[in-house]
Each structure stands twice: as C-alpha cells, then as structure tokens.
Enzyme design. Structure first.
Site, short mmCIF file in Angstrom:
data_model
loop_
_atom_site.label_atom_id
_atom_site.label_comp_id
_atom_site.label_asym_id
_atom_site.label_seq_id
_atom_site.Cartn_x
_atom_site.Cartn_y
_atom_site.Cartn_z
CE LYS A 15 43.59 53.87 8.82
NZ LYS A 15 43.87 53.76 10.14
NE ARG A 90 47.07 48.92 11.71
CZ ARG A 90 45.83 49.28 11.37
NH1 ARG A 90 45.36 49.01 10.18
NH2 ARG A 90 45.09 49.92 12.22
NE ARG A 129 36.43 54.74 15.77
CZ ARG A 129 37.56 54.51 15.10
NH1 ARG A 129 37.82 55.18 14.00
NH2 ARG A 129 38.43 53.65 15.54
NE ARG A 158 36.85 49.68 15.44
CZ ARG A 158 37.75 50.18 14.60
NH1 ARG A 158 37.35 50.91 13.57
NH2 ARG A 158 39.03 49.96 14.77
NE ARG A 169 42.49 50.66 17.40
CZ ARG A 169 41.35 51.37 17.42
NH1 ARG A 169 40.63 51.42 18.51
NH2 ARG A 169 40.96 52.01 16.36
P1 ADP Z 1 42.28 51.69 13.23
O1 ADP Z 1 43.11 52.14 12.07
O2 ADP Z 1 41.29 52.72 13.68
O3 ADP Z 1 43.10 51.12 14.36
P2 ADP Z 1 41.35 49.39 11.71
O4 ADP Z 1 39.90 49.08 11.53
O5 ADP Z 1 42.14 49.79 10.52
O6 ADP Z 1 41.34 50.52 12.81
O7 ADP Z 1 42.09 48.14 12.39
C1 ADP Z 1 41.59 47.49 13.53
C2 ADP Z 1 42.52 46.37 13.97
O8 ADP Z 1 42.65 45.38 12.94
C3 ADP Z 1 43.95 46.77 14.31
O9 ADP Z 1 44.08 47.28 15.61
C4 ADP Z 1 44.67 45.41 14.13
O10 ADP Z 1 44.42 44.57 15.23
C5 ADP Z 1 43.98 44.81 12.94
N1 ADP Z 1 44.64 45.15 11.66
C6 ADP Z 1 44.12 45.91 10.65
N2 ADP Z 1 44.98 46.01 9.62
C7 ADP Z 1 46.08 45.30 9.97
C8 ADP Z 1 47.33 45.03 9.35
N3 ADP Z 1 47.65 45.53 8.14
N4 ADP Z 1 48.23 44.25 9.99
C9 ADP Z 1 47.94 43.75 11.20
N5 ADP Z 1 46.79 43.97 11.86
C10 ADP Z 1 45.86 44.73 11.27
#
Ligand code: ADP
Length: 210
Positions: A15, A90, A129, A158, A169
């Site tokens: 994404k 999400r 990654r 990360r 996740r």
């Molecule tokens: P990925 O999609 O690879 O898991 P992101 O960088 O999008 O990575 O998100 C990392 C973390 O940030 C998630 O595991 C969560 O803890 C938090 N996060 C991101 N977006 C949201 C959201 N919309 N609602 C709740 N937590 C979020």
C-alpha cells in the site's frame, strides 16, 4: 482523473509503496496512518506515548485517536487537491466515521482500491523488509551485513516487523479489515487489483483500474 482514494491491503501488500508512486506521479497527498503514528512515536509527543505500545505489538490503536489524526489531515482545503488514504479506515467503525468526515467536508471518494496479495507472499516480503537510514523502506534479499544494497547505509527493522508481531497484524487484518473489505465490496467505488508481482507491474494494474 480520480483523485480521492482509499487504498486497502494486508500488512506488506505494498500500500505505502504504491501510494508514494501515485503521489509522485499525480501530486495527490499520501496520508499514511502508520507513518503518522511512527512519526508521533519518534517525536515523543503525547499521542506518540499513547499509541506506542499498540503499534509495537501490532494492535490497532484506539479509534478515537486515529480519527482525530485523520480529521486534522483532511480539514481545511488540504484534501481538495486529492489524497490517498493508506491505513485508514481499518475497520467498519472507522469507515463510517470517514463517511461522516467526508460528508461534512463535501468530499466524495472516487475509489476504494484493494491490493490483493497471497498470504505466503506477504510473509516472504515482510521478512525482507528493512528501513535504511538514508533511503527509508527497502526490500533486501540478503541483509546479513545489515547494509543497504543501494547506498551502503545502516539497515534497521521496523519495530513491528518481528515474526510474532507480523503474525498478530495479519490476524488483526483477517478479523477486522476483512469485514471492512466486504463492506466496501457492496459499493460501486470498490476496485481490486492483483498485488502479486513486481512493484511496477502492480503499479500499472492500479493505474489501469483507476
Ligand atoms: P501495515 O499495514 O503494514 O500493518 P501500517 O504502517 O499501515 O502497517 O500500520 C502500522 C501500525 O499502526 C498498525 O499495526 C497499527 O498498530 C497502527 N495503525 C495504523 N493505522 C491504523 C488505524 N487506522 N487504526 C488503528 N491503528 C492503526
């Protein structure tokens, strides 16, 4: 041309990578909740302190915190030149909240785009990654020397890319974000692209879908 989109996909689906390419080519504002949260944590802000444990454990941070952050990013005329929402919504609660925020701003979404990647491929990708101190996120086939293949910079992981957190996740994605995908599937804005293959292949598919 479509300008206001939500991009959905499992962790590691690409994404962020694809959203950055769209931002570069079309100038749409890439709004990544993951990047925003990581930067709050790094700055040691109040929000950062509240969300750090959730992010590091791969759990969703509370909806009210994330909704406030998104409202700020979309308010005023920041959203008028186009945006790509990456990582939000999400779950269905966040999606309904987003509908209300956009209604208030008199903004219509143009598309909800799912990048669909096989789970095996996702696990493979995340294991490769890294974050380079100079280049940012990079995929590295052999990171034994912990050096970036592009610039020789130091490589980091990360915090939430450890095997245990990745598993968590992916579970969160299946439990909460799958139902969100079904929610959007019932609407005509929804588009899905095959996210397996090279970055450029997937990018071409995305542009064709849009
Ligand atoms: P990925 O999609 O690879 O898991 P992101 O960088 O999008 O990575 O998100 C990392 C973390 O940030 C998630 O595991 C969560 O803890 C938090 N996060 C991101 N977006 C949201 C959201 N919309 N609602 C709740 N937590 C979020």
């Amino acid at each position: 041309m479509i300008r206001k989109i939500v991009i959905l996909g499992a962790p590691g689906s690409g994404k962020g990578t694809q959203a950055k390419k769209l931002q570069k080519e079309f100038g749409w504002n890439h709004i990544s909740t993951g990047d925003i949260l990581r930067s709050e944590i790094e700055k040691k802000s109040d929000v950062g302190a509240k969300v750090e444990q959730f992010v590091n454990e791969g759990k969703l941070v509370p909806d009210d915190i994330i909704i406030e952050l998104i409202k700020k990013r979309l308010s005023g005329n920041k959203a008028q030149t186009g945006f790509i929402l990456d990582g939000f919504p999400r779950n269905v609660v966040q999606a309904e909240k987003l509908n209300r925020i956009l209604d208030n701003l008199k903004i219509n979404l143009d598309a909800v785009l799912l990048i669909d990647v096989d789970e095996n491929e996702i696990i493979k990708r995340i294991s490769k990654r890294f974050v380079c101190e100079n280049c940012g996120p990079v995929i590295v086939d052999n990171a034994d020397d912990k050096k970036c293949p592009h610039c020789g910079g130091k490589l980091y992981r990360r915090e939430d890319d450890t095997p245990k957190t990745v598993k968590h996740r992916l579970e969160v994605f299946e439990k909460q974000t799958r139902s969100l995908i079904n929610y959007y599937k019932g609407r005509n804005l929804f588009k899905s692209v095959n996210g397996n293959g090279s970055i450029d292949e997937v990018y071409e598919r995305i542009k064709a879908a849009l």
